[in-house]
Scaffold this motif. Sequence first.
Motif, PDB file in Angstrom:
ATOM      1  N   VAL A  98       0.849  -1.182   0.000  1.00  0.00           N
ATOM      2  CA  VAL A  98       0.000   0.000   0.000  1.00  0.00           C
ATOM      3  C   VAL A  98       0.893   1.243   0.000  1.00  0.00           C
ATOM      4  CG1 VAL A  98      -1.872   1.252   1.140  1.00  0.00           C
ATOM      5  CG2 VAL A  98      -1.705  -1.235   1.397  1.00  0.00           C
ATOM      6  N   GLN A 132      -0.771  -7.642  -5.009  1.00  0.00           N
ATOM      7  CA  GLN A 132      -1.782  -6.603  -4.815  1.00  0.00           C
ATOM      8  C   GLN A 132      -1.108  -5.275  -4.474  1.00  0.00           C
ATOM      9  OE1 GLN A 132      -4.300  -6.888  -1.312  1.00  0.00           O
ATOM     10  NE2 GLN A 132      -6.065  -6.077  -2.427  1.00  0.00           N
ATOM     11  N   ILE A 134      -1.973  -1.284  -3.861  1.00  0.00           N
ATOM     12  CA  ILE A 134      -3.018  -0.307  -3.582  1.00  0.00           C
ATOM     13  C   ILE A 134      -2.363   1.057  -3.440  1.00  0.00           C
ATOM     14  CG2 ILE A 134      -4.840   0.428  -1.989  1.00  0.00           C
ATOM     15  CD1 ILE A 134      -5.021  -2.509  -1.071  1.00  0.00           C
ATOM     16  N   VAL A 159      -4.854  -1.112  -7.639  1.00  0.00           N
ATOM     17  CA  VAL A 159      -6.108  -0.511  -7.172  1.00  0.00           C
ATOM     18  C   VAL A 159      -5.844   0.951  -6.833  1.00  0.00           C
ATOM     19  CG1 VAL A 159      -7.855  -0.491  -5.342  1.00  0.00           C
ATOM     20  CG2 VAL A 159      -7.037  -2.671  -6.279  1.00  0.00           C
ATOM     21  N   LEU A 161      -7.210   3.938  -4.903  1.00  0.00           N
ATOM     22  CA  LEU A 161      -8.142   4.178  -3.813  1.00  0.00           C
ATOM     23  C   LEU A 161      -7.898   5.595  -3.287  1.00  0.00           C
ATOM     24  CD1 LEU A 161      -8.934   1.509  -1.073  1.00  0.00           C
ATOM     25  CD2 LEU A 161      -9.129   3.953  -0.641  1.00  0.00           C
ATOM     26  N   VAL A 185      -9.049   0.665   2.830  1.00  0.00           N
ATOM     27  CA  VAL A 185      -7.778   0.012   2.522  1.00  0.00           C
ATOM     28  C   VAL A 185      -7.713  -1.351   3.205  1.00  0.00           C
ATOM     29  CG1 VAL A 185      -5.274   0.139   2.751  1.00  0.00           C
ATOM     30  CG2 VAL A 185      -6.579   2.204   2.195  1.00  0.00           C
ATOM     31  N   ARG A 188      -9.744  -3.904   1.419  1.00  0.00           N
ATOM     32  CA  ARG A 188      -9.100  -4.403   0.197  1.00  0.00           C
ATOM     33  C   ARG A 188      -7.974  -5.380   0.523  1.00  0.00           C
ATOM     34  NH1 ARG A 188     -11.849  -3.735  -4.440  1.00  0.00           N
ATOM     35  NH2 ARG A 188      -9.902  -4.475  -5.354  1.00  0.00           N
TER      36      ARG A 188
END
Length: 207
Positions: A98, A132, A134, A159, A161, A185, A188
């Motif tokens: 993230v 993944q 983000i 992603v 966001l 978050v 996800r």
Amino acid sequence: MNNPPITLAITGASGAIYGLRLLECLLGAGVPVYLMVSEAGRLVLKMEHDLSLPARSSDMAATLARRFGAHDGQLTVFGAKAWSAPVASGSGAPRQMVICPCTTGTLGRIAAGTSEALIERAADVVLKERGQLIAVPRETPLSEIHLENMLRLTRMGAVMLPANPAFYHRPTAMNELVDFVVARVLDRLGLDQSLIPPWGQDSLAGE
């Protein structure tokens, strides 16, 4: 701690509070965290929160671990040029990352595959390993370049966001606005959270 590590990057966009709160929640959930804070991110933390983080990675980790009550070894901080860090290689990087908050400059470098620092390299690794990624952009208004970079990364599987809090939960304090974004978050990431209930499962459901 049986949870796999999650990579978190805090860059120099305004809204450093989102990254701090996310870090607090991850550590509170017992998740090991690999953390990177850009130089601009450290500056914004100082400007917005009077939080002065040491430049040395081990000292930063100790400071944040004390602040959030992390377990020994739960939080690891990597510097911008720590190319031997696990996040720099597909053989050792976590599957989830993230960037919160995420500058449009960071987005652009990731979209272009230009790894000037470890944050971009870590994101590049997550994308190439089909993990993944983000990103939590915090910018307004958005230019065509910003939108094209977001679209490009979305097509790669990332992603987007944006830090756009909602108001249907009737927030009365700033921390509730922050928690809305952080909750999205965590959702996800597949982590349980009690910050904001899912739509239809709160007091508004019967109104």
